[in-house]
Write an enzyme that holds these catalytic residues in place. Structure first.
Site, mmCIF file in Angstrom:
data_model
loop_
_atom_site.group_PDB
_atom_site.id
_atom_site.type_symbol
_atom_site.label_atom_id
_atom_site.label_comp_id
_atom_site.label_asym_id
_atom_site.label_seq_id
_atom_site.Cartn_x
_atom_site.Cartn_y
_atom_site.Cartn_z
ATOM 1 C CB SER A 171 -10.751 -4.542 9.535
ATOM 2 O OG SER A 171 -10.764 -3.231 9.639
ATOM 3 N NE ARG A 191 -4.197 -2.388 2.674
ATOM 4 C CZ ARG A 191 -4.353 -2.038 3.872
ATOM 5 N NH1 ARG A 191 -4.605 -2.003 4.280
ATOM 6 N NH2 ARG A 191 -5.656 -3.772 2.912
ATOM 7 C CD GLU A 243 -7.404 -1.708 11.087
ATOM 8 O OE1 GLU A 243 -7.115 -2.379 10.301
ATOM 9 O OE2 GLU A 243 -7.473 -0.405 11.346
ATOM 10 N NE ARG A 293 -1.410 -2.508 12.151
ATOM 11 C CZ ARG A 293 -2.086 -0.447 11.754
ATOM 12 N NH1 ARG A 293 -3.254 -0.971 12.294
ATOM 13 N NH2 ARG A 293 -1.255 -0.108 11.067
ATOM 14 N NE ARG A 333 0.177 4.656 9.257
ATOM 15 C CZ ARG A 333 -2.081 4.280 9.699
ATOM 16 N NH1 ARG A 333 -2.419 3.722 8.512
ATOM 17 N NH2 ARG A 333 -2.489 4.419 10.263
#
Length: 430
Positions: free
Chosen positions: A352, A262, A349, A391, A277
């Protein structure tokens, strides 16, 4: 992708649902395009009928020897043929314009999704585990003595720039163990099919899973036009594209461990320290293709699959349902799982789990054939992280850190590490 027929039947309800996401009412613009498209189609059909009628009458005029009528009708056939071609081309262009407009509109939230503007309005629905009380100030993952030398941001930056990391030694092995543990759990315990998909995909796969056209800037595209996947949701979901699946073959459940890419456009200044990130990261993905009547239950099932991974690792977490203003573009309902990171003194987070309804299925024409033999219907598609490997690595390292700089590792990983149980303060698996 939305169904223009449903918008046509109840434009006020469509606009009201869209307004919950903070978007402007668009039904009038869509219906105007639809009306123009339908008028052009009707004009083409009318001209085609007139052409067919004239074509039949041409032979009759010739047979009667009526040369003037024959020539008039032959000219009329030519005119109508040109008119049909012109109207069809205009209708095709208008249909493309309508499709493009529909493709830019986010999915509609389910009625039970809470209203809200951003993450502050998300609603907690579950909490598991009690954050550990440390007898010292816990460090962030990259500051832990036994980790620091095996998590090299400087060398990665020399190779690739910011937001990359080079893992080595014990940390690299724990990272691999985590991914293998997750995949094994989803296959052996949760009944998913392990899949190794391509990480380069075409426009069609990105469009079919709602990543294009709106979010092209968030992904990387090669000079040949292929896309590096932002998540293996894209290839796993696109397996169903263009297929009509027997109802008896539903649900289809897939899992994959893959690299993800990303650009993190718009995230400048956020989470610049450590590996929270990154431009390149690993994720174990879960995807389900299911009957519409079963999709709510399937989302709950997938959520439990993800939560169970953290419970087995002993990482405290909380689960929230995202409000309308924080949901992703293609989601109708999303649950986020947030792992406790003691180094940040906060929940962050780590997964999801979303249901898109038939939003993606319409874009990629994925249907199922009902057992009773009725007309094929669109499937529902769901996706979720099970989990984000990097993560999860952060959570395991921070929650297991000791005052001397070593890290106690979760018991479920010991078998994947040759019986080793910790990372020592000098960075060795022991």
């Amino acid at each position: 992708m939305h169904d223009i027929k449903l918008i046509r039947e109840n434009p006020a309800a469509f606009d009201a649902a869209l307004s919950r996401r903070g978007d402007d009412a668009v039904s009038s613009r869509l219906l105007a395009l639809d009306e123009e498209r339908r008028a052009l189609i009707l004009a083409a059909e009318t001209a085609q009928a007139e052409q067919n009628k004239a074509s039949k009458e041409v032979g009759a005029a010739k047979g009667r020897g009526d040369e003037a009528e024959f020539e008039r009708l032959r000219a009329l056939v030519g005119e109508k043929k040109a008119e049909v071609a012109e109207m069809n081309e205009k209708a095709k262009d208008k249909n493309a314009e309508l499709t493009a407009a529909l493709a830019e509109i986010p999915n509609l939230p389910y009625d039970d999704v809470p209203n809200g503007d951003d993450e502050d309005d998300n609603v907690e629905v579950n909490r598991w585990g009690t954050p550990r009380e440390f007898g010292f100030t816990p460090k962030e993952h990259f500051e832990i003595a036994g980790v620091a030398d095996s998590m090299d941001f400087e060398t990665a930056a020399k190779m690739s720039g910011s937001r990359f990391v080079l893992l080595s030694g014990a940390v690299a092995r724990v990272n691999r163990a985590l991914a293998q543990f997750m995949v094994d759990t989803h296959v052996d315990k949760n009944g998913m099919v392990e899949t190794v998909p391509p990480v380069l995909v075409r426009d069609e796969a990105m469009y079919g899973t709602d990543k294009l056209p709106k979010f092209g800037e968030d992904s990387y595209q090669t000079t040949e036009g292929m896309w590096l996947i932002p998540t293996s949701e894209v290839p796993l979901t696109y397996i169903a594209a263009g297929h009509t699946i027997d109802e008896s073959d539903l649900p289809r459940r897939y899992t994959a461990h893959s690299l993800c890419f990303r650009s993190e456009a718009g995230s400048a200044g956020r989470d610049t320290s450590g590996m929270l990130r990154q431009h390149q990261f690993e994720k174990v993905e879960m995807v389900a293709v299911t009957h519409p009547d079963k999709s709510d239950d399937e989302q709950k099932r997938m959520l439990r699959c993800a939560e169970d991974i953290l419970e087995q690792l002993g990482v405290p977490y909380r689960t929230v349902v995202l409000c309308t203003g924080d949901m992703g573009f293609g989601a109708r309902r999303t649950f986020d799982i947030e792992a406790w990171l003691p180094g940040q003194d906060s929940y962050r987070e780590i997964s999801s789990v979303s249901t898109t309804g038939d939003f993606q299925a319409r874009r990629m024409n994925a249907r199922f054939k009902p057992a009773g033999g009725s007309k094929p219907q669109f499937v529902h598609t769901l996706n979720g992280s099970g989990l984000a490997v990097g993560r999860c690595l952060i959570a395991v390292l921070e929650n297991g850190q000791q005052e001397d700089g070593s890290v106690e590792l979760p018991k479920v990983l010991h078998g994947y590490l040759g019986g080793k149980t910790k990372i020592s303060a000098d960075g060795q698996l022991v």
